[in-house]
Design a protein around this motif. Structure first.
Motif, short mmCIF file in Angstrom:
data_model
loop_
_atom_site.label_atom_id
_atom_site.label_comp_id
_atom_site.label_asym_id
_atom_site.label_seq_id
_atom_site.Cartn_x
_atom_site.Cartn_y
_atom_site.Cartn_z
N UNK A 438 0.81 -1.22 0.00
CA UNK A 438 0.00 0.00 0.00
C UNK A 438 0.84 1.27 0.00
N UNK A 439 2.15 1.12 0.11
CA UNK A 439 3.07 2.26 0.11
C UNK A 439 3.45 2.58 -1.33
N UNK A 440 2.92 3.68 -1.86
CA UNK A 440 3.14 4.02 -3.27
C UNK A 440 4.62 4.03 -3.63
N UNK A 441 5.45 4.54 -2.76
CA UNK A 441 6.87 4.71 -3.08
C UNK A 441 7.65 3.40 -3.05
N UNK A 442 7.14 2.38 -2.35
CA UNK A 442 7.92 1.15 -2.15
C UNK A 442 7.17 -0.11 -2.54
N UNK A 443 6.02 0.03 -3.18
CA UNK A 443 5.21 -1.15 -3.51
C UNK A 443 5.98 -2.16 -4.36
N UNK A 444 6.92 -1.68 -5.18
CA UNK A 444 7.68 -2.59 -6.04
C UNK A 444 8.45 -3.64 -5.24
N UNK A 445 8.78 -3.33 -3.98
CA UNK A 445 9.57 -4.27 -3.17
C UNK A 445 8.78 -5.48 -2.73
N UNK A 446 7.45 -5.48 -2.91
CA UNK A 446 6.66 -6.65 -2.53
C UNK A 446 7.02 -7.87 -3.37
N UNK A 447 7.70 -7.65 -4.48
CA UNK A 447 8.16 -8.78 -5.29
C UNK A 447 9.07 -9.71 -4.49
N UNK A 448 9.73 -9.16 -3.47
CA UNK A 448 10.68 -9.93 -2.68
C UNK A 448 10.00 -10.85 -1.67
N UNK A 449 8.68 -10.78 -1.57
CA UNK A 449 7.97 -11.68 -0.66
C UNK A 449 8.06 -13.13 -1.11
N UNK A 450 8.24 -13.35 -2.39
CA UNK A 450 8.33 -14.71 -2.94
C UNK A 450 9.78 -15.19 -2.92
N UNK A 451 10.09 -16.31 -2.26
CA UNK A 451 11.46 -16.83 -2.27
C UNK A 451 11.96 -17.13 -3.68
N UNK A 452 11.07 -17.63 -4.57
CA UNK A 452 11.49 -17.91 -5.94
C UNK A 452 11.91 -16.64 -6.66
N UNK A 453 11.11 -15.59 -6.51
CA UNK A 453 11.46 -14.32 -7.14
C UNK A 453 12.72 -13.75 -6.51
#
Length: 773
Positions: A438-453
């Motif tokens: 929900x953080x506009x400036x950092x939403x891209x970092x949610x990609x790191x939630x996946x161990x595969x990614x």
């Protein structure tokens, strides 16, 4: 009449009193007729809407009158936008309706575009035609107008078109001109580069290309295949155009799209949030190929003339992933299917024809093409509302659902897999990742939630030693400072060993300087006191390091650690850094320290005027305390943010973390900063006074001995006072400290009043009032 869906939007947004009027074409036309001295005749149609919930809503009305068209724009302004509304009310080119806070402009007046007014000014006709290299008999006809964004007009002579003219704002003009200049160097391409431009007003002229727009319903598939081949020729070209958006910028942009669409369609908020995260994961899989791309390629950018194909509108041309162009074309077809304007069978055949023509000279990665199509569909989700589709809520939901189904169809990706080597994610961690999303400036970092990614992301790092077979077993969001930065931990198996890596992600871009300095410190001999740097991932604005073992310094002291022993260990580590022969490229002077201090205290005076007088007195006293420091010429490599949270204790050693601010400067500064933070913590009851006194006196004495003259006790105490002054403002920003601010202010004032010409730390620590606090 306002539609039920628009009425819901207008009722929900109480910050825009004029929203209901501007969204209702009849009400908007009535307001124009009442407010403008010369309103256009006839009934208008609404052609464009740009809505920012809570801030503004701009709409465009088009009045058709035979061959000509008249435009009026209305902008509803939020109740909190006082400066903007004042600007509109003072402008001679704006008619304002104060009751509803609506600003009205009659074309060619525009809030952002200077070109239309210049282009269509009868008094400047000869100058305009001469500047743009157009015949004296030219007249202009507006083709398309997006208020505050772009104007497209046709230059014609006796009814025959001779040129197309575009007016942009400053940034868009510069980008478009760069693309047109690049196109001019590729004469073999079926395009029309610019022949003239007027930079001051953002106007570009290009020759008119004869023909008609590609008709996806009636044209043979061969025309679509030829368009694909023409697009491949663009991608094969060598063009000096601007770089496309980075992966991180793309993630931020999609999050903004999701936030905007959710403002008028709350029902799609959660699906859009999930789409942003899933697309970020796919974007992080592997580096994208880079070629010149059109940037906005769909059927209306393709011209057919005597069986030949030409391409239009290269204003968005960049160096980026070529699959973006193919995906935009496919996404527009998907939207046509959802609008019932095209059958699924026809759309499938058209996409196949496009890929066939393109594939004759260039390969297509179907996996990437599929998720890029889902991404392009998501970028189209604002369009139903923006272009006033009668059933915009349903079409918006359909676009989101179609993007979801495309991602669901990609084999072996997107959803995190639960395998024996991966740790299941706990609900509390999921909520933390959701807040990051929900953080506009950092939403891209949610990609790191996946161990595969994360595994694929870490494989892309550079500026680090090679580590074979890196596999991420689990990830966790360690820290998140909204709008600024976050830290992610990775449980990594590398070369058979298991360790924890930490990734620092910054919203404003990767901190390359800090990463370089960290590597310099490591290579210069600080390996036993700092973390190992592990490289940089530009696409996610992340620097990596190996996690250090140990417990925080305050914990070690609270658990019975000997203050004198720990003080000696920390002095050894800090001295190791101070003695390094490294040039970090940044110097921190006493002037810098005082500038920050004055700025912080001035901000506090404005925020809490009841403390203005004592704060002014304290700043004057601190200037006096700092004056002798100006004569010091000792310089060392500083941590520059050294305090108890930056120190870990492990097996009798003190390790230093967070090296982002390393600079050269007075070595006494690090000592004073550490002591001041411990004093402030003790004063708030966070640590025993006796422990603080023993530790700080021992640490300072040890640093003086180790520095052999470059650090004195007097200099340390002076920096203690400067840091305590800075901590006043910091305390006001933390709810757990703000309550102590008045007492802290009084305490610091008393201590400064007692200062003599020579300052001793022991005397400061022994002040009864301080210890009692």
């Amino acid at each position: 009449m306002l539609s039920p869906s628009d009425r819901v939007v207008a009722v929900r947004d109480r910050a825009l009193p004029g929203l209901a009027t501007v969204l209702d074409v009849e009400a908007a036309a009535a307001l124009v007729a009442a407010m403008l001295p010369d309103p256009p005749a006839g009934a208008p149609r609404m052609t464009y809407t740009r809505y920012k919930p809570g801030a503004s809503c701009l709409v465009s009305l088009q009045y058709d009158d035979g061959e000509a068209a008249a435009f009026v724009t209305l902008k509803a302004v939020g109740t909190e936008a006082h400066e903007k509304w004042a600007k509109y009310r003072e402008s001679s080119r704006v008619v304002s309706c104060a009751d509803e806070r609506i600003a009205i402009r009659r074309f060619p007046n525009d809030g952002e575009l200077a070109g239309p007014r210049w282009l269509l000014d009868p008094a400047r006709r000869e100058q305009v035609l001469a500047t743009l290299g157009l015949p004296a008999a030219c007249t202009f006809r507006v083709i398309a107008y997006k208020p505050e964004r772009r104007l497209v007009a046709m230059a014609q002579v006796r009814g025959e078109p001779v040129a197309v003219i575009k007016c942009h704002d400053g940034v868009a003009f510069a980008n478009a001109l760069t693309a047109h200049r690049a196109l001019a160097r590729l004469p073999h391409l079926p395009v029309s580069p610019a022949t003239a431009w007027e930079a001051k007003r953002g106007v570009i002229v290009a020759p008119w290309i004869g023909g008609r727009l590609l008709d996806l319903r009636a044209d043979p598939l061969d025309h679509v295949s030829a368009a694909g081949a023409a697009l491949a020729a663009v991608h094969d070209g060598t063009m000096d155009v601007r770089a496309g958006e980075t992966d991180a910028d793309a993630n931020v942009g999609l999050h903004r799209v999701a936030a905007a669409v959710s403002g008028w369609s709350p029902v799609v908020r959660e699906p859009l949030r999930l789409l942003v995260g899933r697309l970020a994961q796919l974007r992080a899989e592997s580096p994208a190929p880079v070629t010149p791309i059109h940037g906005d390629f769909y059927a209306k950018q393709v011209l057919v003339h005597d069986g030949t194909i030409s391409l239009l509108d290269f204003d968005e041309c960049t160096l980026s992933d070529p699959h973006i162009d193919l995906a935009i074309f496919a996404a527009h077809l998907e939207r046509d299917v959802l609008r019932r304007g095209c059958t699924r069978e026809r759309a499938t055949a058209l996409v196949a024809a496009l890929l066939d023509g393109y594939g004759r000279s260039r390969a297509v990665d179907m996996r990437r093409f599929t998720w890029r199509t889902a991404e392009a569909l998501m970028r189209l989700t604002p369009h139903p509302f923006r272009h006033r589709d009668p059933d915009w809520p349903t079409l918006t939901e359909r676009l989101v659902a179609r993007a979801q189904s495309l991602l669901d169809g990609i084999p072996g990706a997107i959803r995190p897999r639960r395998t024996g080597s991966c740790t299941p994610v706990k609900p509390v961690e999921l909520r933390a990742w959701a807040r990051l999303g929900d953080d506009t400036a950092l939403a891209f970092a949610t990609a790191l939630a996946s161990p595969e990614t994360a595994t694929r992301v870490l494989a892309q790092r550079h500026s680090s030693p090679a580590v074979d077979d890196v596999q991420v077993a689990s990830t966790a969001l360690v820290r998140h400072k909204a709008g600024r930065r976050c830290m992610v931990s990775f449980e990594v198996c590398d070369g058979g060993a298991t360790s924890t890596w930490l990734g620092k992600v910054r919203a404003r871009g990767v901190d390359s300087r800090a990463a370089i300095v960290h590597r310099m410190l490591w290579d210069a001999g600080a390996r036993d006191v700092i973390a190992e740097p592990l490289g940089v991932v530009d696409g996610l604005r992340m620097t990596l390091q190996r996690r250090l073992p140990g417990v925080p310094l305050v914990t070690a002291l609270a658990q019975g650690g000997n203050p004198g022993t720990l003080a000696a260990a920390l002095a050894q580590s800090v001295s190791r850094v101070h003695e390094l022969d490294v040039h970090p490229g940044r110097a921190w002077t006493l002037d810098d320290e005082l500038r920050i201090l004055r700025t912080r205290l001035a901000s506090l005076r404005l925020a809490q005027p009841e403390h203005a007088r004592p704060l002014l007195w304290i700043m004057e006293r601190l200037d006096g305390v700092a004056a002798p420091l100006a004569a010091r010429d000792h310089v060392a490599v500083l941590h520059r943010d050294l305090y108890h949270d930056q120190v870990l204790v492990h097996e009798g050693r003190c390790l230093l973390v967070d090296l982002d601010l390393v600079a050269t400067g007075d070595p006494a500064l690090d000592c004073g900063n550490l002591v001041a933070h411990l004093l402030e913590l003790q004063w708030r009851g966070g640590i025993a006074a006796r422990v603080v006194s023993e530790f700080c006196v021992a640490f300072s004495a040890e640093m003086v001995v180790r520095a052999a003259g470059s650090i004195t006790e007097d200099a340390i105490v002076r920096h203690v006072f400067l840091a305590l002054g800075r901590l006043l403002e910091i305390a006001s920003r933390h709810t757990d400290r703000a309550a102590f601010l008045p007492a802290h202010l009084s305490m610091l004032g008393d201590r400064l009043a007692e200062c003599g010409p020579r300052l001793e730390l022991a005397a400061l620590m022994e002040v009864p009032a301080w210890l009692a606090a």
